[in-house]
Write a protein that holds these residues in place. Sequence first.
Motif, PDB file in Angstrom:
ATOM      1  N   CYS A  21       0.867  -1.174   0.000  1.00 33.40           N
ATOM      2  CA  CYS A  21       0.000   0.000   0.000  1.00 33.40           C
ATOM      3  C   CYS A  21       0.901   1.221   0.000  1.00 33.40           C
ATOM      4  CB  CYS A  21      -0.960   0.009   1.196  1.00 33.40           C
ATOM      5  SG  CYS A  21      -0.197   0.445   2.774  1.00 33.40           S
ATOM      6  N   ARG A  22       0.344   2.396  -0.042  1.00 32.82           N
ATOM      7  CA  ARG A  22       1.159   3.623  -0.132  1.00 32.82           C
ATOM      8  C   ARG A  22       2.075   3.841   1.061  1.00 32.82           C
ATOM      9  NH1 ARG A  22      -3.569   7.710  -0.839  1.00 32.82           N
ATOM     10  NH2 ARG A  22      -4.436   5.837  -1.757  1.00 32.82           N
ATOM     11  N   TYR A  23       1.868   3.119   2.164  1.00 33.25           N
ATOM     12  CA  TYR A  23       2.682   3.300   3.365  1.00 33.25           C
ATOM     13  C   TYR A  23       3.641   2.147   3.623  1.00 33.25           C
ATOM     14  CZ  TYR A  23      -1.051   6.636   3.952  1.00 33.25           C
ATOM     15  OH  TYR A  23      -1.959   7.641   3.736  1.00 33.25           O
ATOM     16  N   GLY A  24       3.727   1.222   2.717  1.00 35.62           N
ATOM     17  CA  GLY A  24       4.571   0.052   2.911  1.00 35.62           C
ATOM     18  C   GLY A  24       3.740  -1.204   2.721  1.00 35.62           C
ATOM     19  N   ASN A  87      -0.602   7.859  11.253  1.00 36.93           N
ATOM     20  CA  ASN A  87      -1.454   6.860  11.910  1.00 36.93           C
ATOM     21  C   ASN A  87      -2.872   7.384  12.136  1.00 36.93           C
ATOM     22  OD1 ASN A  87       0.246   4.647  12.000  1.00 36.93           O
ATOM     23  ND2 ASN A  87       1.227   5.347  13.869  1.00 36.93           N
ATOM     24  N   SER A  88      -3.400   8.103  11.162  1.00 38.83           N
ATOM     25  CA  SER A  88      -4.738   8.677  11.262  1.00 38.83           C
ATOM     26  C   SER A  88      -5.777   7.752  10.632  1.00 38.83           C
ATOM     27  CB  SER A  88      -4.782  10.029  10.548  1.00 38.83           C
ATOM     28  OG  SER A  88      -4.606   9.841   9.146  1.00 38.83           O
ATOM     29  N   VAL A  89      -7.038   8.050  10.896  1.00 39.77           N
ATOM     30  CA  VAL A  89      -8.151   7.323  10.279  1.00 39.77           C
ATOM     31  C   VAL A  89      -8.072   7.471   8.759  1.00 39.77           C
ATOM     32  CG1 VAL A  89     -10.664   7.323  10.009  1.00 39.77           C
ATOM     33  CG2 VAL A  89      -9.665   7.437  12.292  1.00 39.77           C
ATOM     34  N   ALA A  90      -7.755   8.662   8.282  1.00 43.37           N
ATOM     35  CA  ALA A  90      -7.661   8.895   6.836  1.00 43.37           C
ATOM     36  C   ALA A  90      -6.547   8.053   6.212  1.00 43.37           C
ATOM     37  CB  ALA A  90      -7.431  10.380   6.554  1.00 43.37           C
ATOM     38  N   ASP A  91      -5.405   7.931   6.892  1.00 37.84           N
ATOM     39  CA  ASP A  91      -4.317   7.093   6.379  1.00 37.84           C
ATOM     40  C   ASP A  91      -4.744   5.626   6.325  1.00 37.84           C
ATOM     41  OD1 ASP A  91      -2.655   9.291   6.176  1.00 37.84           O
ATOM     42  OD2 ASP A  91      -1.347   8.717   7.851  1.00 37.84           O
ATOM     43  N   ALA A  93      -7.785   4.483   6.050  1.00 44.42           N
ATOM     44  CA  ALA A  93      -8.775   4.349   4.979  1.00 44.42           C
ATOM     45  C   ALA A  93      -8.090   4.295   3.618  1.00 44.42           C
ATOM     46  CB  ALA A  93      -9.768   5.506   5.036  1.00 44.42           C
ATOM     47  N   ALA A  94      -7.073   5.122   3.410  1.00 43.64           N
ATOM     48  CA  ALA A  94      -6.344   5.120   2.144  1.00 43.64           C
ATOM     49  C   ALA A  94      -5.643   3.783   1.927  1.00 43.64           C
ATOM     50  CB  ALA A  94      -5.332   6.265   2.128  1.00 43.64           C
ATOM     51  N   ALA A  95      -5.076   3.210   2.975  1.00 47.60           N
ATOM     52  CA  ALA A  95      -4.405   1.914   2.861  1.00 47.60           C
ATOM     53  C   ALA A  95      -5.397   0.812   2.495  1.00 47.60           C
ATOM     54  CB  ALA A  95      -3.684   1.576   4.165  1.00 47.60           C
ATOM     55  N   ILE A  96      -6.586   0.841   3.078  1.00 47.56           N
ATOM     56  CA  ILE A  96      -7.595  -0.175   2.769  1.00 47.56           C
ATOM     57  C   ILE A  96      -8.112   0.007   1.342  1.00 47.56           C
ATOM     58  CG2 ILE A  96      -9.869  -1.090   3.412  1.00 47.56           C
ATOM     59  CD1 ILE A  96      -7.438  -1.771   5.294  1.00 47.56           C
ATOM     60  N   ALA A  97      -8.257   1.243   0.898  1.00 47.85           N
ATOM     61  CA  ALA A  97      -8.643   1.496  -0.492  1.00 47.85           C
ATOM     62  C   ALA A  97      -7.563   0.981  -1.442  1.00 47.85           C
ATOM     63  CB  ALA A  97      -8.918   2.975  -0.718  1.00 47.85           C
ATOM     64  N   ASP A  98      -6.289   1.151  -1.076  1.00 44.28           N
ATOM     65  CA  ASP A  98      -5.195   0.594  -1.871  1.00 44.28           C
ATOM     66  C   ASP A  98      -5.303  -0.923  -1.956  1.00 44.28           C
ATOM     67  OD1 ASP A  98      -4.137   3.155  -2.173  1.00 44.28           O
ATOM     68  OD2 ASP A  98      -2.455   2.823  -0.779  1.00 44.28           O
ATOM     69  N   LEU A 121     -16.253   4.136   8.020  1.00 46.22           N
ATOM     70  CA  LEU A 121     -17.046   5.319   7.672  1.00 46.22           C
ATOM     71  C   LEU A 121     -16.257   6.280   6.787  1.00 46.22           C
ATOM     72  CD1 LEU A 121     -18.885   5.950  11.048  1.00 46.22           C
ATOM     73  CD2 LEU A 121     -19.932   5.301   8.874  1.00 46.22           C
ATOM     74  N   GLU A 122     -14.973   6.409   7.043  1.00 46.65           N
ATOM     75  CA  GLU A 122     -14.112   7.266   6.227  1.00 46.65           C
ATOM     76  C   GLU A 122     -14.044   6.744   4.789  1.00 46.65           C
ATOM     77  OE1 GLU A 122     -11.420  10.431   5.396  1.00 46.65           O
ATOM     78  OE2 GLU A 122     -12.597  10.089   7.207  1.00 46.65           O
ATOM     79  N   ILE A 123     -13.872   5.439   4.631  1.00 47.16           N
ATOM     80  CA  ILE A 123     -13.814   4.848   3.285  1.00 47.16           C
ATOM     81  C   ILE A 123     -15.158   5.023   2.591  1.00 47.16           C
ATOM     82  CG2 ILE A 123     -13.503   2.724   1.952  1.00 47.16           C
ATOM     83  CD1 ILE A 123     -11.761   1.726   4.348  1.00 47.16           C
ATOM     84  N   ALA A 124     -16.246   4.751   3.303  1.00 50.96           N
ATOM     85  CA  ALA A 124     -17.585   4.848   2.719  1.00 50.96           C
ATOM     86  C   ALA A 124     -17.893   6.270   2.257  1.00 50.96           C
ATOM     87  CB  ALA A 124     -18.640   4.389   3.723  1.00 50.96           C
ATOM     88  N   GLY A 125     -17.422   7.265   3.010  1.00 52.47           N
ATOM     89  CA  GLY A 125     -17.647   8.654   2.620  1.00 52.47           C
ATOM     90  C   GLY A 125     -16.777   9.084   1.455  1.00 52.47           C
ATOM     91  N   ALA A 126     -15.521   8.643   1.468  1.00 51.28           N
ATOM     92  CA  ALA A 126     -14.573   9.050   0.433  1.00 51.28           C
ATOM     93  C   ALA A 126     -14.731   8.270  -0.864  1.00 51.28           C
ATOM     94  CB  ALA A 126     -13.144   8.899   0.952  1.00 51.28           C
ATOM     95  N   ARG A 127     -15.142   7.010  -0.756  1.00 50.65           N
ATOM     96  CA  ARG A 127     -15.257   6.134  -1.925  1.00 50.65           C
ATOM     97  C   ARG A 127     -16.609   5.415  -1.929  1.00 50.65           C
ATOM     98  NH1 ARG A 127     -10.557   3.742  -3.914  1.00 50.65           N
ATOM     99  NH2 ARG A 127     -11.990   3.061  -5.534  1.00 50.65           N
TER     100      ARG A 127
END
Length: 187
Positions: A21-24, A87-91, A93-98, A121-127
């Motif tokens: 993912c984008r973080y490793g 180590n945020s919720v947004a990070d 969510a981005a890793a799970i989307a990756d 919820l972050e993933i559902a809102g963003a994607r």
Amino acid sequence: MASKLFAPPVKIRTRRAYFDCRYGQLHVRTAFPTTGGFDEQATLFCLHPLDASSRAFSRLLPLLADVRSAYAPDLPGHGESDPSPTNSVADAAAAIADLAGDLRLRQIDLLGVQYGAAVALEIAGARPELVRCLVLAGVPAAERLKAVKQQRLIVDPAGFADASFGADSQVLAKQISAFLCSHVQTA
């Protein structure tokens, strides 16, 4: 002769793997249906609480993989996954989307527990096009629920109190599976 006619059910086993993912790398536990996946329903991602890892789903994962593939990643900075910068919720969510993108999944269902619910919820809102249904335990803030349009099931977080889920894991898996199966879209 009778023993050949009635074979015991095949036990669904979990596997472990790493995905980029984008973080490793994300460490992920997986379980797949015994049907080989040709007729399976939407893939389920199980997202753990803040003070846990994918190990929290070790008993539940095989029970949820009867008609769908199930993945339980260690969110960034947890378990055996590499950390993200903040180590945020947004990070997370981005890793799970990756992960969903790497697996070439068009739609997923999300099961989130506490911190994992916030990530879901972050993933559902963003994607919104990626997330079909949500199963949430220990929902963060009610106003975050209003921001997503997906069908959702709110389960009692007490059912997730014991990381091993014990005897309640079968009851919990049936409740979750029934909800997810009731929202299968027909073509």
